[in-house]
Design an enzyme around this catalytic site. Sequence first.
Site, PDB file in Angstrom:
ATOM      1  N   CYS A 278       0.691  -1.492   0.114  1.00 51.51           N
ATOM      2  CA  CYS A 278       0.216   0.295   0.155  1.00 51.51           C
ATOM      3  C   CYS A 278       1.468   1.203  -0.040  1.00 51.51           C
ATOM      4  O   CYS A 278       0.345   2.080  -1.074  1.00 51.51           O
ATOM      5  CB  CYS A 278      -1.277  -0.076   1.289  1.00 51.51           C
ATOM      6  SG  CYS A 278      -0.003   0.258   2.660  1.00 51.51           S
ATOM      7  N   HIS A 329      -2.084   0.688   6.859  1.00 50.28           N
ATOM      8  CA  HIS A 329      -2.158   1.306   5.506  1.00 50.28           C
ATOM      9  C   HIS A 329      -2.814   2.470   4.984  1.00 50.28           C
ATOM     10  O   HIS A 329      -3.368   3.310   6.256  1.00 50.28           O
ATOM     11  CB  HIS A 329      -3.965   0.305   5.759  1.00 50.28           C
ATOM     12  CG  HIS A 329      -4.029  -0.487   4.087  1.00 50.28           C
ATOM     13  ND1 HIS A 329      -3.677  -1.076   3.446  1.00 50.28           N
ATOM     14  CD2 HIS A 329      -5.377   0.543   3.239  1.00 50.28           C
ATOM     15  CE1 HIS A 329      -3.970  -0.895   2.145  1.00 50.28           C
ATOM     16  NE2 HIS A 329      -4.910  -0.510   2.195  1.00 50.28           N
ATOM     17  N   HIS A 341      -5.967   1.456  -3.796  1.00 52.33           N
ATOM     18  CA  HIS A 341      -4.827   1.421  -3.030  1.00 52.33           C
ATOM     19  C   HIS A 341      -4.603  -0.031  -3.205  1.00 52.33           C
ATOM     20  O   HIS A 341      -5.249  -0.340  -4.025  1.00 52.33           O
ATOM     21  CB  HIS A 341      -5.876   1.209  -1.713  1.00 52.33           C
ATOM     22  CG  HIS A 341      -6.461   0.248  -1.009  1.00 52.33           C
ATOM     23  ND1 HIS A 341      -6.826  -0.192   0.173  1.00 52.33           N
ATOM     24  CD2 HIS A 341      -7.517  -0.189  -2.057  1.00 52.33           C
ATOM     25  CE1 HIS A 341      -7.778  -1.491  -0.124  1.00 52.33           C
ATOM     26  NE2 HIS A 341      -8.850  -1.361  -1.383  1.00 52.33           N
TER      27      HIS A 341
END
Length: 381
Positions: A278, A329, A341
Amino acid sequence: MKKHVLPSARTLSIALAVFFFLMSASAALAKTTHTIKKGDSLAEIARMYNVSVKELQSANKVNARKLKPGSKITIPTANKNETKPIQQSVQNDTAAEVKSSGNIQQSTLNVSQTISDKNIYHTVKHGDSLSSISRKYARSIQDIKGLNNLRSAKLRIGQKLLVKQAGPRFYITKKGDTILKIARKFDMDPDDLMEINELESPSLKVGQKLYLEEPAAAVLAENKNELVAKIIEEDIRKLSESEEFHQNDSSNKLIIFAKKLLDIPYKFGGNSILGIDCSAYVKKVYGFLGIELPRTAREQFVKGEEIHRDELSVGDLVFFRTYASFPSHVGIYLGNNLFIHASSKGKKVKIDNLDTPYYLKRFIGAKRLLKEANTELANRG
């Protein structure tokens, strides 16, 4: 005395024709059958002839767990159209797949690329570590440890490490391993792992070799990923040089770049188009605009202007707590409550909704970077 009668020319020609017919039929049979030896399995035979286990099962109606030594099975390669080299098959399949994509130009496809038929090794030198070798070959530390059956990170000078494996991935079992543990380790279904290795029971022996994928699929996936990565990079380079692209503002440019990487595979610790996590994804997308970000989500969280969720704008970074108490994240906001993402859950770069229960529960904040970046770029000009 019995009189010998010489055969006529017609008789000789018929005999020769029959002889050559039988010889050719025998040769054809030899090419399309395999005699089972002790220890043979459908997986091993499939690897030998570059076919899949399912094709062997379909051609022979045979149970993978009941092969008898001495019996013969048919190899589904009699049709020349079906026996083209696997390299050409991969290239053709990839070309067709890329041709059907509206985002990738066919002219960038280099179908002359070949599949490596050799394993690649690294010889450990003074100062080497698993971390430095991992970065050098764009492989995760876990992958390198798995390929070499390493139990620790200790290395010795002169040690040869397998860093890229030709053919299907495999795992050598250690004491305490179970089918369930290995399946979880490699994100597989336990039944699939047993099916690939034709195991009748989940019991394992120490040192047993377990294949993690079928050979044709492994080569195809690797080759497609490498080709598609080159195509995407070339497409982005051409796009960034076009006049039309430069007429967009920063947020639109950012989203165009972000969507160009849709569906590339997720890989924990990865930082390339062959596999990315990510924070590396966010860093790469912003990097296309000349904006340098730190490598981790935790570091990225301290950058930019803090934004309330109600104030989100296209290009803002959205952060979540997933496996840790700190920001672990990150994604890029697209507008309309959507964000893009590199998803560990989806195993690829994808678009999700902020109101999805999983992300709604874990959302911890957002940051705006484009306003500062635009000011900085303007000052440079």
